[in-house]
Design an enzyme around this catalytic site. Structure first.
Site, PDB file in Angstrom:
ATOM      1  N   TYR A   4     -11.064  39.168 -35.403  1.00 27.68           N
ATOM      2  CA  TYR A   4     -11.713  40.404 -34.646  1.00 27.68           C
ATOM      3  C   TYR A   4     -11.364  41.483 -36.277  1.00 27.68           C
ATOM      4  O   TYR A   4     -11.787  40.829 -37.546  1.00 27.68           O
ATOM      5  CB  TYR A   4     -10.223  41.080 -34.549  1.00 27.68           C
ATOM      6  CG  TYR A   4     -10.290  40.354 -32.586  1.00 27.68           C
ATOM      7  CD1 TYR A   4     -11.121  40.547 -32.113  1.00 27.68           C
ATOM      8  CD2 TYR A   4      -9.283  39.843 -32.490  1.00 27.68           C
ATOM      9  CE1 TYR A   4     -11.703  40.381 -31.253  1.00 27.68           C
ATOM     10  CE2 TYR A   4      -9.404  38.639 -31.221  1.00 27.68           C
ATOM     11  CZ  TYR A   4     -11.231  39.333 -30.310  1.00 27.68           C
ATOM     12  OH  TYR A   4     -10.787  38.223 -29.076  1.00 27.68           O
ATOM     13  N   ALA A  52      -5.910  39.127 -37.230  1.00 25.13           N
ATOM     14  CA  ALA A  52      -6.031  37.348 -36.561  1.00 25.13           C
ATOM     15  C   ALA A  52      -7.511  37.508 -35.805  1.00 25.13           C
ATOM     16  O   ALA A  52      -7.957  38.480 -35.360  1.00 25.13           O
ATOM     17  CB  ALA A  52      -5.087  36.880 -35.670  1.00 25.13           C
ATOM     18  N   GLY A  86       1.562  26.805 -30.138  1.00 24.01           N
ATOM     19  CA  GLY A  86       1.942  25.017 -29.695  1.00 24.01           C
ATOM     20  C   GLY A  86       3.680  24.867 -30.245  1.00 24.01           C
ATOM     21  O   GLY A  86       3.206  23.979 -29.575  1.00 24.01           O
ATOM     22  N   GLN A 131       0.724  45.920 -30.480  1.00 24.28           N
ATOM     23  CA  GLN A 131      -0.300  45.001 -30.958  1.00 24.28           C
ATOM     24  C   GLN A 131      -1.367  46.519 -31.311  1.00 24.28           C
ATOM     25  O   GLN A 131      -2.372  46.305 -30.222  1.00 24.28           O
ATOM     26  CB  GLN A 131      -0.819  44.017 -30.929  1.00 24.28           C
ATOM     27  CG  GLN A 131      -1.544  43.241 -32.198  1.00 24.28           C
ATOM     28  CD  GLN A 131      -2.116  42.498 -31.024  1.00 24.28           C
ATOM     29  OE1 GLN A 131      -2.799  41.639 -30.474  1.00 24.28           O
ATOM     30  NE2 GLN A 131      -1.993  40.916 -32.381  1.00 24.28           N
TER      31      GLN A 131
HETATM   32  C1  LIG Z   1      -4.675  34.849 -21.892  1.00 23.64           C
HETATM   33  C2  LIG Z   1      -4.121  35.096 -24.088  1.00 23.64           C
HETATM   34  C3  LIG Z   1      -4.349  36.494 -24.307  1.00 23.64           C
HETATM   35  C4  LIG Z   1      -4.131  36.296 -25.782  1.00 23.64           C
HETATM   36  N1  LIG Z   1      -4.713  37.511 -25.773  1.00 23.64           N
HETATM   37  C5  LIG Z   1      -4.136  37.974 -27.429  1.00 23.64           C
HETATM   38  C6  LIG Z   1      -3.720  39.249 -28.040  1.00 23.64           C
HETATM   39  O1  LIG Z   1      -4.375  40.018 -27.826  1.00 23.64           O
HETATM   40  N2  LIG Z   1      -3.755  39.236 -29.322  1.00 23.64           N
HETATM   41  C7  LIG Z   1      -4.095  38.589 -29.950  1.00 23.64           C
HETATM   42  O2  LIG Z   1      -3.676  38.305 -31.036  1.00 23.64           O
HETATM   43  N3  LIG Z   1      -3.508  36.754 -29.932  1.00 23.64           N
HETATM   44  C8  LIG Z   1      -3.836  36.694 -28.348  1.00 23.64           C
HETATM   45  N4  LIG Z   1      -3.118  35.325 -27.698  1.00 23.64           N
HETATM   46  C9  LIG Z   1      -3.186  34.128 -28.361  1.00 23.64           C
HETATM   47  C10 LIG Z   1      -1.643  34.536 -28.441  1.00 23.64           C
HETATM   48  O3  LIG Z   1      -1.049  35.318 -28.730  1.00 23.64           O
HETATM   49  C11 LIG Z   1      -1.436  33.273 -29.483  1.00 23.64           C
HETATM   50  O4  LIG Z   1      -1.119  33.170 -30.015  1.00 23.64           O
HETATM   51  C12 LIG Z   1      -1.788  31.698 -28.430  1.00 23.64           C
HETATM   52  O5  LIG Z   1      -1.667  31.684 -27.195  1.00 23.64           O
HETATM   53  C13 LIG Z   1      -1.648  30.499 -28.855  1.00 23.64           C
HETATM   54  O6  LIG Z   1       0.331  30.634 -28.384  1.00 23.64           O
HETATM   55  P1  LIG Z   1       1.020  29.615 -27.285  1.00 23.64           P
HETATM   56  O7  LIG Z   1       0.536  27.958 -28.259  1.00 23.64           O
HETATM   57  O8  LIG Z   1       2.342  29.810 -27.636  1.00 23.64           O
HETATM   58  O9  LIG Z   1       0.029  29.906 -26.320  1.00 23.64           O
HETATM   59  C14 LIG Z   1      -3.664  35.346 -26.212  1.00 23.64           C
HETATM   60  C15 LIG Z   1      -3.154  33.977 -25.492  1.00 23.64           C
HETATM   61  C16 LIG Z   1      -4.421  33.687 -24.168  1.00 23.64           C
HETATM   62  C17 LIG Z   1      -3.118  32.391 -23.261  1.00 23.64           C
END
Ligand SMILES: Cc1cc2nc3c(=O)[nH]c(=O)nc-3n(C[C@H](O)[C@H](O)[C@H](O)COP(=O)(O)O)c2cc1C
Length: 360
Positions: free
Chosen positions: A177, A174, A294, A97
């Site tokens: 940024y 997203a 989610g 990424q």
């Molecule tokens: C610890 C953590 C770090 C994250 N870092 C990034 C990242 O570096 N790049 C990104 O696009 N999204 C990042 N996200 C967002 C996740 O990719 C994802 O969009 C978000 O957790 C929602 O998905 P979920 O409900 O399955 O957790 C991060 C989320 C968490 C929990």
């Protein structure tokens, strides 16, 4: 078709439609070189259809958080190699990424110089600097002539991702940024060819797409968006129109996939007055759609069955369950996530979440 059905991603054969969402884990070493522990972390999750790496800076200017890895120095590229090798040895596929935080940074990361952005608009919130939390201030607006230099940073990072052994790249468009800052009208007040109309606001993100496609080909370039994300002072007056335009332009370029992060309150949740975004974008993008935000097994199966998504990315659940696809297959209970170690803890909360079966 279900979440556990195989999927052919333009020549990449995915055993399931479960994707590891990109997640910053803040364990990089000095020089923002990835931590060797990341080889274990990602290889543990290799049975996924596709792994997407944590956000990885394209340049020193793109840094905004401590202990996050980059992909612009030779030490960083050398640090990624054993990680991609470990994923491949475990039978997996991994995209890098590519990330530039833009205004979500602090002068402490830049020798006292201001972070850069489309416009000099301050962000509400805090920066995690080497000396602890400090308020995020106002950035400086990039000069018109500097914008193409940032495009070049992405192109070089894409080349470095090849050298580091990745299978493709995802652009981080997203979560407020740099690419997102240019696209949305709440953060872009420019009056040159990179601001104003949607065509102008999309010009920089699409130039980055074209540059990265010149390195990888469109078959290995994905793009992540979060149209309704309102953190980090982000807003847009017409998000459906803005992101529909982007989706059509990405489709025209035959981009491999569009990764849509929906509001984390649940995929079915629309912002008040706003329609559910993924089905709308699906209709305007011909490539693969990855849904995120989610999801659980049932919601993912439903999104795939109704045709809204081809693949589903899991963040927190996959972080806490290295064998998530296996647990879904067996309908086994999931480990609870430990938020205190999301961004700290070295091995703890990183490579020590238990699997159902002991590791071989
Ligand atoms: C610890 C953590 C770090 C994250 N870092 C990034 C990242 O570096 N790049 C990104 O696009 N999204 C990042 N996200 C967002 C996740 O990719 C994802 O969009 C978000 O957790 C929602 O998905 P979920 O409900 O399955 O957790 C991060 C989320 C968490 C929990």
């Amino acid at each position: 078709m279900t979440l556990l059905s195989p999927y052919s991603l333009r020549g990449l054969e995915l055993p399931t439609r479960v994707v590891l969402a990109p997640m910053t884990r803040s364990r990089a070493l000095a020089g923002n070189v990835p931590n060797p522990l990341a080889a274990t972390y990602y290889a543990q999750r290799a049975p996924a259809g596709l792994l997407i790496s944590e956000g990885t800076q394209v340049s020193p200017q793109g840094v905004g958080y401590i202990r996050t890895p980059g992909i612009h120095s030779s030490e960083q590229v050398d640090g990624w190699r054993p990680i991609t090798d470990a994923v491949h040895a475990a039978g997996g596929r991994i995209f890098a990424q590519l990330w530039h935080v833009g205004r979500v940074s602090h002068p402490d990361f830049h020798g006292g110089a201001l972070p850069v952005a489309p416009s000099a608009i301050a962000v509400a919130g805090e920066s995690f600097t080497p000396e602890g939390r400090k308020p995020l201030g106002a950035p400086r607006a990039l000069e018109t002539t500097e914008v193409l230099e940032v495009v070049e940073q992405f192109r070089r990072a894409a080349e470095n991702a090849r050298a580091a052994g990745f299978d493709g790249v995802e652009l981080h468009g997203a979560n407020g940024y740099l690419l997102d800052q240019f696209l949305r009208d709440g953060s872009n007040l420019r009056t040159d060819e990179y601001g104003g109309s949607i065509e102008n606001r999309a010009r920089f993100p699409l130039a980055v797409v074209d540059a990265v496609i010149s390195v990888w080909g469109a078959d290995r370039v994905g793009y992540k968006i979060s149209p309704y994300f309102t953190g980090l002072s982000m807003s847009d007056s017409t998000p459906v129109e803005t992101f529909s335009y982007l989706a059509r332009e990405l489709s025209r370029r035959s981009v491999l996939y569009l990764h849509v992060a929906e509001p984390v309150s649940g995929p079915a949740a629309a912002q008040p007055g706003l329609p559910r975004i993924t089905p709308i974008l699906r209709a305007q993008f011909d490539g693969t759609v990855i849904a995120n935000g989610g999801y659980d097994r049932a919601l993912a199966d439903a999104a795939i069955a109704e045709g809204t998504a081809d693949l589903v990315a899991f963040g927190v659940k996959f972080l806490a369950n290295p064998d998530l696809p296996e647990r879904f297959r067996l309908d086994a209970p999931l480990n609870p996530p430990q938020a205190a170690t999301f961004y700290a803890g070295e091995e703890k909360g990183y490579v020590d979440y238990p699997t159902l079966r002991p590791a071989a």
